[in-house]
Write a protein that holds these residues in place. Structure first.
Motif, mmCIF file in Angstrom:
data_model
loop_
_atom_site.group_PDB
_atom_site.id
_atom_site.type_symbol
_atom_site.label_atom_id
_atom_site.label_comp_id
_atom_site.label_asym_id
_atom_site.label_seq_id
_atom_site.Cartn_x
_atom_site.Cartn_y
_atom_site.Cartn_z
ATOM 1 N N CYS A 314 -32.560 72.973 133.834
ATOM 2 C CA CYS A 314 -32.105 72.498 132.982
ATOM 3 C C CYS A 314 -30.998 72.716 134.007
ATOM 4 N N CYS A 316 -27.672 72.129 132.258
ATOM 5 C CA CYS A 316 -26.393 72.836 131.496
ATOM 6 C C CYS A 316 -25.703 74.220 132.169
ATOM 7 N N CYS A 319 -27.464 77.742 132.745
ATOM 8 C CA CYS A 319 -28.815 77.508 133.408
ATOM 9 C C CYS A 319 -28.446 77.337 135.277
HETATM 10 ZN ZN ZN Z 1 -29.984 75.613 130.044
#
Ligand code: ZN
Ligand code: E4E
Length: 371
Positions: A314, A316, A319
């Motif tokens: 991920c 983001c 993460c």
């Molecule tokens: Zn994430």
């Protein structure tokens, strides 16, 4: 904005049978004054002019094309006239892309204690300081104009679940009368739209009548209301097996308040284009992370020394730069950064789900994956 081709009444009935099951998913683009909306679309909820714990520029990085605001909350504080004077909600909250505002009826019924429903509208006491307000098709539509909403929702009554046939019938008929007044009060401008909201609870003949009444008003899009109000997924899907087909095929269809990933997938397969739900933001703040391995309750002690990210691939910030152990700690000690990172991840997860759904539809592939 896309134009509608009015279906003659008889043909409208055929539509409901013409489609074979689940081949109704469609991907498209809604063109608005504030940019494009790629559908199927998920709208993060920004009730009080902010997506809680997120900067608008961060919401943008998750891939969201449009966010949702609420007439009820914003009319109480800071007030629609004040937002208008300050340049409108887009400027006020620094979000330049499309904004959809709910019309307030649903929030009045779920938030304010004392309220009275009359033909004119809903009289209620603010849940903040008890002061008296009235929301009507005219005032709700004007408030949404003052906010500068890209997509204005008609003022409706969300029929509670369960309701008897009679209750659902009179509630739906009130919504039809209010839809007519909302449509009349709408100041139509290029690139702005107003959506009608069909009611009728779980009764298919009432859903059809509601759709017929609203199609006559030629809205730019249509929402299916009165769902995600406690009826459960099975009953919701039973309504969705036919209700989207009662609506103009070349106009956006918005299912209000939905939902979990599995709800969204099932609704897209039945012809829904737009969604909004508090789940990714509200549950994120409460320590629930949506991942491809299922929902992670980060407060669980098994994560207190887990040095791996929520999802290794991920993109983001949660993460990329942090571990489950750190998120576990932040949420346990109620640090603000915990709410921020969990929300950011969940919004990214929901937008990735929508992106995958759009890609599968575009490639004509079935998307029964349960995310
Ligand atoms: Zn994430
Ligand atoms: C299941 O989660 C709970 O329930 C809400 C989501 N469900 C939902 N159903 C809705 C129906 C309507 C409607 O008929 N009309 C208008 N104008 N707005 C609506 C907004 C809605 N939101 C969340 O707030 C959450 O508390």
């Amino acid at each position: 904005e896309v134009s509608i081709t009015k279906f003659p009444a008889d043909e409208r009935k055929i539509i409901a049978k013409a489609h074979d099951k689940y081949k109704k998913a469609r991907a498209g683009i809604i063109n608005t004054r504030h940019g494009q909306i790629h559908t199927p679309a998920f709208m993060p909820v920004g009730t009080k002019g902010t997506v809680k714990a997120m900067l608008p520029e961060s919401v943008q990085t998750t891939g969201a094309d449009i966010i949702l605001g609420n007439t009820y909350h914003l009319m109480l504080q800071p007030g629609a006239k004040r937002v208008f004077k300050l340049g409108g909600l887009h400027k006020f909250m620094n979000w330049s892309k499309p904004l959809l505002t709910d019309s307030g009826g649903f929030q009045v019924m779920s938030l304010s204690k004392l309220r009275k429903i009359t033909e004119e509208g809903v009289i209620f006491n603010s849940h903040i300081d008890g002061s008296k307000f009235m929301l009507s098709p005219e005032s709700s539509t004007e408030i949404q104009y003052l906010l500068g909403s890209t997509i204005t929702m008609a003022f409706d009554e969300c029929t509670p679940y369960p309701s008897t046939y009679e209750q659902a019938k009179s509630s739906m008929e009130l919504t039809s009368r209010w839809a007519k007044r909302s449509r009349k009060a709408f100041y139509s401008r290029d690139g702005y739209g107003q959506f009608g909201i069909i009611q009728g609870s779980i009764y298919n003949d009432l859903r059809l009548k509601s759709a017929l009444d609203l199609i006559e008003l030629d809205f730019e899009g249509y929402a299916i209301g009165g769902l995600a109000v406690g009826e459960g997924q099975e009953l919701m899907f039973k309504v969705l097996d036919y209700a989207p087909d009662l609506l103009p095929i070349n106009k956006p269809r918005y299912l209000m308040g939905v939902g979990k990933p599995a709800d969204i997938i099932g609704a897209v397969q039945r012809g829904i284009d737009m969604f909004d739900c508090v789940i990714p933001t509200r549950s994120g703040r409460n320590g629930q992370a949506f991942t491809k391995y299922g929902v992670v309750n980060i407060r669980n002690s098994k994560y207190k020394e887990d040095n791996t990210p929520l999802e290794e691939d991920c993109l983001c910030p949660a993460c990329k730069n942090y571990t489950k152990a750190y998120l576990h700690y932040l949420v346990k000690v109620k640090e603000i950064l915990g709410a921020m990172l969990m929300t950011w991840h969940n919004l990214m997860y929901f937008q990735k789900l929508m992106l995958r759904i759009r890609e599968y539809i575009a490639q004509g592939k079935d998307f029964d994956f349960i995310s």
